[in-house]
Scaffold this active site. Structure first.
Site, PDB file in Angstrom:
ATOM      1  N   LYS A  14     -93.596 -17.772 -50.595  1.00 14.00           N
ATOM      2  CA  LYS A  14     -93.456 -18.699 -51.735  1.00 14.00           C
ATOM      3  C   LYS A  14     -92.622 -19.930 -51.350  1.00 14.00           C
ATOM      4  O   LYS A  14     -93.023 -21.064 -51.572  1.00 14.00           O
ATOM      5  CB  LYS A  14     -92.786 -17.989 -52.939  1.00 14.00           C
ATOM      6  CG  LYS A  14     -93.489 -16.718 -53.379  1.00 14.00           C
ATOM      7  CD  LYS A  14     -92.778 -16.045 -54.546  1.00 14.00           C
ATOM      8  CE  LYS A  14     -91.428 -15.423 -54.215  1.00 14.00           C
ATOM      9  NZ  LYS A  14     -91.474 -14.262 -53.302  1.00 14.00           N
ATOM     10  N   ARG A  90     -90.509 -13.008 -63.126  1.00 17.55           N
ATOM     11  CA  ARG A  90     -90.708 -11.747 -62.408  1.00 17.55           C
ATOM     12  C   ARG A  90     -90.849 -10.570 -63.345  1.00 17.55           C
ATOM     13  O   ARG A  90     -91.114  -9.455 -62.895  1.00 17.55           O
ATOM     14  CB  ARG A  90     -89.502 -11.444 -61.527  1.00 17.55           C
ATOM     15  CG  ARG A  90     -89.473 -12.256 -60.303  1.00 17.55           C
ATOM     16  CD  ARG A  90     -88.337 -11.797 -59.434  1.00 17.55           C
ATOM     17  NE  ARG A  90     -87.962 -12.896 -58.614  1.00 17.55           N
ATOM     18  CZ  ARG A  90     -87.728 -12.813 -57.325  1.00 17.55           C
ATOM     19  NH1 ARG A  90     -87.741 -11.669 -56.725  1.00 17.55           N
ATOM     20  NH2 ARG A  90     -87.406 -13.880 -56.643  1.00 17.55           N
ATOM     21  N   ARG A 124     -86.848 -13.869 -40.716  1.00 14.03           N
ATOM     22  CA  ARG A 124     -86.573 -15.136 -41.414  1.00 14.03           C
ATOM     23  C   ARG A 124     -85.190 -15.676 -41.062  1.00 14.03           C
ATOM     24  O   ARG A 124     -84.197 -14.959 -41.034  1.00 14.03           O
ATOM     25  CB  ARG A 124     -86.662 -14.952 -42.919  1.00 14.03           C
ATOM     26  CG  ARG A 124     -86.191 -16.207 -43.680  1.00 14.03           C
ATOM     27  CD  ARG A 124     -86.569 -16.216 -45.127  1.00 14.03           C
ATOM     28  NE  ARG A 124     -86.192 -15.021 -45.816  1.00 14.03           N
ATOM     29  CZ  ARG A 124     -86.639 -14.681 -47.022  1.00 14.03           C
ATOM     30  NH1 ARG A 124     -87.489 -15.471 -47.648  1.00 14.03           N
ATOM     31  NH2 ARG A 124     -86.245 -13.572 -47.604  1.00 14.03           N
TER      32      ARG A 124
END
Ligand code: AP5
Length: 215
Positions: A14, A90, A124
């Site tokens: 995202k 969410r 990441r």
């Protein structure tokens, strides 16, 4: 003006996709995760409340998140240019609250399996200065100089404190328990939900998103 929701599991891509869209659109990127991390860094009341939930891989209570997003959407830059929400809504409650604040043009669901996500989360790294996201296991997404941001030279990349195996499992389970209700809610509105295959390369998913957004 376009109002976009980017929806997907932890590590689905995202934030990375939002970063690509920002380069050629003035639509405002609103990441609830980034807003919480900034609040934690600045030791605000919201940050103090959110930290324990984030570290435990749980969702921050709806009452806190909804107020924070509403405040951001009320800002003049968003009123003028629209928004690209990343990480919100969410829960069903958040989706219903968003409907009362704004109308949506598209909900983009990034589909990807759990097996693909763990490696992305563990690999990441991000720049603490400009926020650019990298991945040390992916040639397309690696920094040019190991450990440093391509944009902010000499700024060392950092790893998020919730990007570890244990917290990932909890974040994944939280996602599973809430995501279906949100997707079902939006699917009732014909044509609103558009799906992207998140397992493909960054260039492919970016092209797919740009085609959906006609940007
Ligand atoms: P948040 O920061 O939103 O985390 P998340 O949803 O878990 O999503 P991530 O940021 O981990 O992943 P992403 O999809 O943005 O992936 P990225 O592009 O970085 O939220 C953190 C916490 O805050 C939550 O756990 C919760 O506690 C709280 N919170 C936030 N919002 C909330 C809300 N609405 N309600 C309640 N609580 C809330 O990509 C991941 C990696 O993969 C990167 O290294 C990237 O380089 C790589 N990558 C991306 N795309 C590709 C590709 N196509 N191929 C290969 N690698 C790729």
């Amino acid at each position: 003006m376009t109002n976009i929701v980017l929806f997907g599991a932890p590590g689905a891509g995202k934030g990375t996709l939002a970063g690509k869209i920002k380069k050629f659109s003035s639509v405002v990127h609103i990441s609830t995760g980034d807003l919480f991390r900034a609040n934690i860094k600045n030791e605000t009341p919201i940050g103090k409340e959110a930290k324990s939930y984030i570290d435990a891989g749980q969702l921050v209570p709806d009452s806190v998140v909804i107020g924070m997003v509403k405040d951001r959407i009320d800002q003049p830059d968003v009123k003028e240019n629209g928004f690209m929400l990343d990480g919100f809504p969410r829960t069903l409650e958040q989706a219903k609250a968003l409907d009362e604040i704004a109308s949506l043009d598209v909900v983009v669901v990034i589909e990807i399996a759990k097996e693909d996500l763990k490696k992305r989360i563990l690999g990441r790294r991000s720049c603490p200065k400009c926020g650019k996201i990298y991945n040390i296991y992916n040639d397309e997404l690696k920094p040019k100089k190991e450990g440093y941001c391509d944009v902010c030279e000499n700024t060392a990349l950092v790893q998020r404190s919730d990007d570890n195996e244990e917290t990932f499992e909890k974040r994944w389970n939280t996602y599973l328990s809430q995501s279906e209700a949100v997707i079902d809610y939006y699917s009732k509105n014909e044509g609103l939900v558009q799906k992207i295959d998140g397992t493909r390369t960054m260039s492919y998913t970016e092209a797919e998103l740009r085609s959906i957004l006609k940007m």
